[in-house]
Design an enzyme around this catalytic site. Sequence first.
Site, PDB file in Angstrom:
ATOM      1  N   GLY A  58     -65.241  24.692  19.910  1.00 14.82           N
ATOM      2  CA  GLY A  58     -64.402  23.523  19.624  1.00 14.82           C
ATOM      3  C   GLY A  58     -63.984  22.788  20.894  1.00 14.82           C
ATOM      4  O   GLY A  58     -63.742  23.411  21.931  1.00 14.82           O
ATOM      5  N   SER A  92     -54.632  28.724  16.089  1.00 11.47           N
ATOM      6  CA  SER A  92     -54.091  29.953  15.478  1.00 11.47           C
ATOM      7  C   SER A  92     -52.651  30.163  15.914  1.00 11.47           C
ATOM      8  O   SER A  92     -51.855  30.772  15.202  1.00 11.47           O
ATOM      9  CB  SER A  92     -54.937  31.156  15.889  1.00 11.47           C
ATOM     10  N   GLY A 149     -60.009  24.398  11.647  1.00  7.56           N
ATOM     11  CA  GLY A 149     -60.757  24.088  12.876  1.00  7.56           C
ATOM     12  C   GLY A 149     -61.979  24.989  12.977  1.00  7.56           C
ATOM     13  O   GLY A 149     -63.107  24.528  13.177  1.00  7.56           O
ATOM     14  N   HIS A 150     -61.753  26.297  12.800  1.00  7.53           N
ATOM     15  CA  HIS A 150     -62.879  27.246  12.812  1.00  7.53           C
ATOM     16  C   HIS A 150     -63.859  26.899  11.688  1.00  7.53           C
ATOM     17  O   HIS A 150     -65.070  26.964  11.860  1.00  7.53           O
ATOM     18  CB  HIS A 150     -62.400  28.678  12.590  1.00  7.53           C
ATOM     19  N   ASP A 195     -60.472  23.444  23.037  1.00  2.96           N
ATOM     20  CA  ASP A 195     -60.446  24.186  24.304  1.00  2.96           C
ATOM     21  C   ASP A 195     -61.493  23.557  25.220  1.00  2.96           C
ATOM     22  O   ASP A 195     -62.532  24.156  25.525  1.00  2.96           O
ATOM     23  CB  ASP A 195     -60.755  25.662  24.056  1.00  2.96           C
ATOM     24  N   GLY A 211     -60.547  35.219  15.357  1.00  4.63           N
ATOM     25  CA  GLY A 211     -60.007  35.416  14.015  1.00  4.63           C
ATOM     26  C   GLY A 211     -58.829  34.502  13.728  1.00  4.63           C
ATOM     27  O   GLY A 211     -58.645  33.494  14.397  1.00  4.63           O
TER      28      GLY A 211
HETATM   29  O1  PAF Z   1     -61.823  30.160  21.913  1.00  3.07           O
HETATM   30  C1  PAF Z   1     -61.665  31.336  21.551  1.00  3.07           C
HETATM   31  O2  PAF Z   1     -61.212  31.619  20.442  1.00  3.07           O
HETATM   32  C2  PAF Z   1     -61.998  32.452  22.523  1.00  3.07           C
HETATM   33  O3  PAF Z   1     -61.688  32.103  23.824  1.00  3.07           O
HETATM   34  C3  PAF Z   1     -63.460  32.922  22.410  1.00  3.07           C
HETATM   35  C4  PAF Z   1     -64.420  31.823  22.798  1.00  3.07           C
HETATM   36  C5  PAF Z   1     -63.739  33.378  20.994  1.00  3.07           C
HETATM   37  C6  PAF Z   1     -63.689  34.103  23.341  1.00  3.07           C
HETATM   38  O4  PAF Z   1     -62.886  35.186  23.026  1.00  3.07           O
END
Ligand code: PAF
Length: 285
Positions: free
Chosen positions: A153, A192, A35-36, A156, A30
């Site tokens: 993404g 975030s 980016g999301h 990470d 959330g």
């Molecule tokens: O990258 C993230 O936001 C979290 O690590 C994920 C992949 C949603 C798992 O909780």
Amino acid sequence: MLLHTIKEVRDQVKEWKKQGLTVGLVPTMGALHNGHLSLIKKAVEKCDKVVVSVFVNPIQFCPGEDLDKYPRTLEADEKLCNDTGVSIVFAPTPNEMYGNTPQRSNDFLTYVVPPFFYVNKLCGKSRVGHFDGVCTVVNKLFNIVQPDYAFFGQKDAQQLVIIKKMVKDLNIPVEIVPCPIVREASGLALSSRNKYLSEDDKIQALALNKILNNIKDCYKQGITDVKALKETAYNFLNEHHELEYLEFCDADNLEDVTTANDNTRVFIACRVGGVRLIDNILLGE
Ligand code: PAF
């Protein structure tokens, strides 16, 4: 459509599968940002139906981390998803995902534990158990949604390598789609956790991107010795920065690299104003 239970999601996905539709999953915690949004847009483009999970996964936070203060903005997240063509926003409670099992304890919960080689470096060194929590929840989400494609993404990058490895090792029938890092115009990688940064911190935070770009420039000019490349970073660091790591690894298997090549990914983690930030760059891009 906002759904909170595993059963509702399963029932809906079953209907789609009956109709032969492809399903994409974008797992998130959330507090959605651009980016999301780029992952979601890619998923909507590629798949007939898209599920975005919004779940602040307690078992991937280590003791003392920001689980309680992690930003939670479900209403805005739902709106962004609806406006972008997402079919389901799946926002379960911790109880829905883990029942009453005492969390952060593999005495009571079945975990998916990624290989030590992949987790005993970079973020895994300071965030012990973090990737167990990530792989466990992502595996659960894969089992609940059974997506054809899942979108992650590159920001990470260690997480992405570990998830790909899990999918391969456990024969999970999903295709992982990596998506490029999205940055502010300044170069700061979106996260975030940027919400925790003051305006001054944001300026200091640009050092991460500057260090990576400078290393890439030096590499393009012919410097491949990792020791020499690492030294260039110190020109950009001052008392506002607490460098956690600057590492050069093979982009596919995270092996340490001493002589850089096009498939070397440079990873950095640095605290600025007490906020832990990460970034990375692929030298051959
Ligand atoms: O990258 C993230 O936001 C979290 O690590 C994920 C992949 C949603 C798992 O909780």
